[in-house]
Design an enzyme around this catalytic site. Structure first.
Site, PDB file in Angstrom:
ATOM      1  N   GLN A 188      37.266 -28.407  -6.017  1.00 14.19           N
ATOM      2  CA  GLN A 188      36.200 -28.245  -5.179  1.00 14.19           C
ATOM      3  C   GLN A 188      37.117 -27.464  -4.136  1.00 14.19           C
ATOM      4  OE1 GLN A 188      34.964 -32.088  -2.760  1.00 14.19           O
ATOM      5  NE2 GLN A 188      34.406 -32.472  -4.856  1.00 14.19           N
ATOM      6  N   CYS A 189      38.427 -27.150  -4.206  1.00 13.85           N
ATOM      7  CA  CYS A 189      39.208 -26.168  -2.982  1.00 13.85           C
ATOM      8  C   CYS A 189      39.376 -25.033  -3.422  1.00 13.85           C
ATOM      9  CB  CYS A 189      40.070 -26.692  -3.405  1.00 13.85           C
ATOM     10  SG  CYS A 189      41.360 -28.340  -2.386  1.00 13.85           S
ATOM     11  N   THR A 219      19.419  -8.641  -1.487  1.00 17.02           N
ATOM     12  CA  THR A 219      19.028  -7.778  -0.112  1.00 17.02           C
ATOM     13  C   THR A 219      18.963  -6.052  -0.432  1.00 17.02           C
ATOM     14  OG1 THR A 219      20.274  -9.781   0.864  1.00 17.02           O
ATOM     15  CG2 THR A 219      19.961  -7.653   2.080  1.00 17.02           C
ATOM     16  N   SER A 262      18.863 -15.688  -5.938  1.00 14.89           N
ATOM     17  CA  SER A 262      18.556 -16.995  -5.579  1.00 14.89           C
ATOM     18  C   SER A 262      17.340 -17.601  -7.126  1.00 14.89           C
ATOM     19  CB  SER A 262      18.139 -18.101  -4.415  1.00 14.89           C
ATOM     20  OG  SER A 262      17.158 -16.907  -3.281  1.00 14.89           O
TER      21      SER A 262
HETATM   22  N1  ASP Z   1      18.686 -13.782  -0.403  1.00 15.94           N
HETATM   23  C1  ASP Z   1      19.544 -12.772  -0.978  1.00 15.94           C
HETATM   24  C2  ASP Z   1      20.015 -12.574  -2.836  1.00 15.94           C
HETATM   25  O1  ASP Z   1      21.046 -13.118  -2.909  1.00 15.94           O
HETATM   26  C3  ASP Z   1      20.704 -12.525  -0.439  1.00 15.94           C
HETATM   27  C4  ASP Z   1      21.588 -11.162  -0.964  1.00 15.94           C
HETATM   28  O2  ASP Z   1      21.636 -10.231  -1.843  1.00 15.94           O
HETATM   29  O3  ASP Z   1      22.426 -11.066  -0.430  1.00 15.94           O
HETATM   30  O4  ASP Z   1      19.249 -11.949  -3.454  1.00 15.94           O
END
Ligand code: ASP
Length: 369
Positions: free
Chosen positions: A291-292, A20, A80
């Site tokens: 998982q906590c 981002t 991602s």
């Molecule tokens: N989807 C973006 C990424 O991980 C989210 C971010 O950068 O905050 O590249």
């Protein structure tokens, strides 16, 4: 990119991988745009003192400047979409330019930054310089954003503080990278280190908890890359069957991070335990993490001990991100399963807290610690 210590300037290499932070709004939503982030930084006085060569900060409170160069990855990625090859590329870039710079900043999407930080911490053995990952929740080009502060502080840590670790800087805190997790997709306070306190906090002053920082290594940097392996993570859920688990653990699986309940508990049921036992007998390394958000896997309950008896090793207080990257890194070094199991329970880069005889039960009998 030749290194010279130029008077009052420290030199930092910024590896820009995407996320981002450097995105621009397009017709399909936010997208990374090549070259855009560098142009934006060059327009801001915090990153460009006009009396100095391009991309040199003004002198701050420390009476020193940070001069930085940007190495932009192609293609720029939403994090991602990142995978093992992207981790290796970042690690090899750091190795290639290691002698030329005082520190490194990795600009990265926030979604998988904890995985990349953990992966780099294992890959960069005997790291003697700062490697600081950061990103932002709002792009740097927007009026209100968290990017300017995050990048500026990351540059200050990479250039002016000799913290020889892979760290994540986010919203006034410097965290050990392999302890960090993304905990919030809405707030600027997006990253936390639930099982280990921050290495530094930033307010009016910068306070570094030097007693927590890993010691500077004597050996030179040694980069041991990842190779693609069959490692997976699976979250236990009430009602999971042994059959489903056996199918998941079938053909070709080399390692599994099993996300269990509480202090490392799972159902004490013969079908599940049998599936785990059969897989670990055939060489699959299975690691127990909780998982906590905050937890240590302990042999406090019979349900947890049953998993250990089925060959599952304790990941102690490792995050799932650290456990997954560590397991895949150890498997990449072509070690036999028992050596991988031993490695998983050993503190290699500050990613887990080893047991202390005074405050915990003894590890379960037969645990390969
Ligand atoms: N989807 C973006 C990424 O991980 C989210 C971010 O950068 O905050 O590249």
């Amino acid at each position: 990119m030749a290194r010279q210590r130029e008077g009052d300037r420290e030199r930092v290499l910024v590896l820009y991988t995407g996320g981002t932070i450097g995105m621009r709004a397009g017709p399909r939503g936010y997208e990374p745009v090549p070259g855009f982030l560098g142009q934006q930084l060059a327009k801001l006085p915090q990153f460009h003192d006009p009396t100095q060569p391009p991309l040199t900060t003004p002198r701050g409170r420390f009476d020193r400047r940070v001069h930085f160069e940007i190495l932009e990855h192609e293609p720029l990625l939403d994090s991602s979409s990142m995978n093992v090859e992207n981790w290796v590329r970042i690690g090899l870039d750091i190795e290639r330019h290691y002698e030329d710079f005082d520190g490194f900043v990795v600009l990265h999407g926030t979604d998988t930054m904890a995985y990349t930080a953990s992966a780099l911490s294992f890959m960069l053995e005997s790291l003697g310089k700062p490697v600081v990952l950061t990103g932002s929740q709002i792009p740097l080009s927007e009026l209100r954003n968290d990017a300017i502060d995050n990048v500026l502080d990351a540059l200050v840590f990479a250039g002016l503080f000799a913290i020889p670790e892979v760290t994540v800087y986010f919203h006034h805190q410097l965290l050990r990278g392999n302890r960090s997790r993304k905990v919030d997709a809405q707030s600027f306070d997006a990253y936390k280190s639930p099982n280990f306190p921050p290495l530094a906090t930033v307010g009016v002053d910068i306070e570094v908890a030097w007693h927590r920082v890993l010691p500077r290594p004597r050996a030179p940097l040694s980069v041991k890359p990842f190779r693609r392996r069959n490692i997976a993570a699976l979250r236990l859920f009430p009602g999971m069957t042994g059959e489903l688990l056996a199918r998941f653990l079938g053909e070709g699986m080399e390692g599994l991070v099993l996300e269990t309940y509480g202090t490392g508990n799972g159902p004490d049921r013969p079908d599940l335990l049998q599936a785990l036992r059969a897989a670990s007998d055939s060489g699959v390394v299975i690691v127990n993490v909780s998982q906590c958000a905050r937890a240590t896997v302990l042999p406090s309950y019979a349900a947890g001990r049953a998993l250990a008896d089925a060959g599952v090793v304790s990941g102690r207080d490792m995050t799932a991100e650290a456990a997954l990257t560590k397991l895949s890194w150890l498997a990449s070094q072509d070690l036999p399963p028992d050596r991988v199991r031993r490695g998983m329970t050993t503190n290699l880069r500050g990613e887990l807290t080893p047991p202390s005889r005074w405050n915990e039960l003894d590890p379960p009998a037969g645990s390969p610690t």
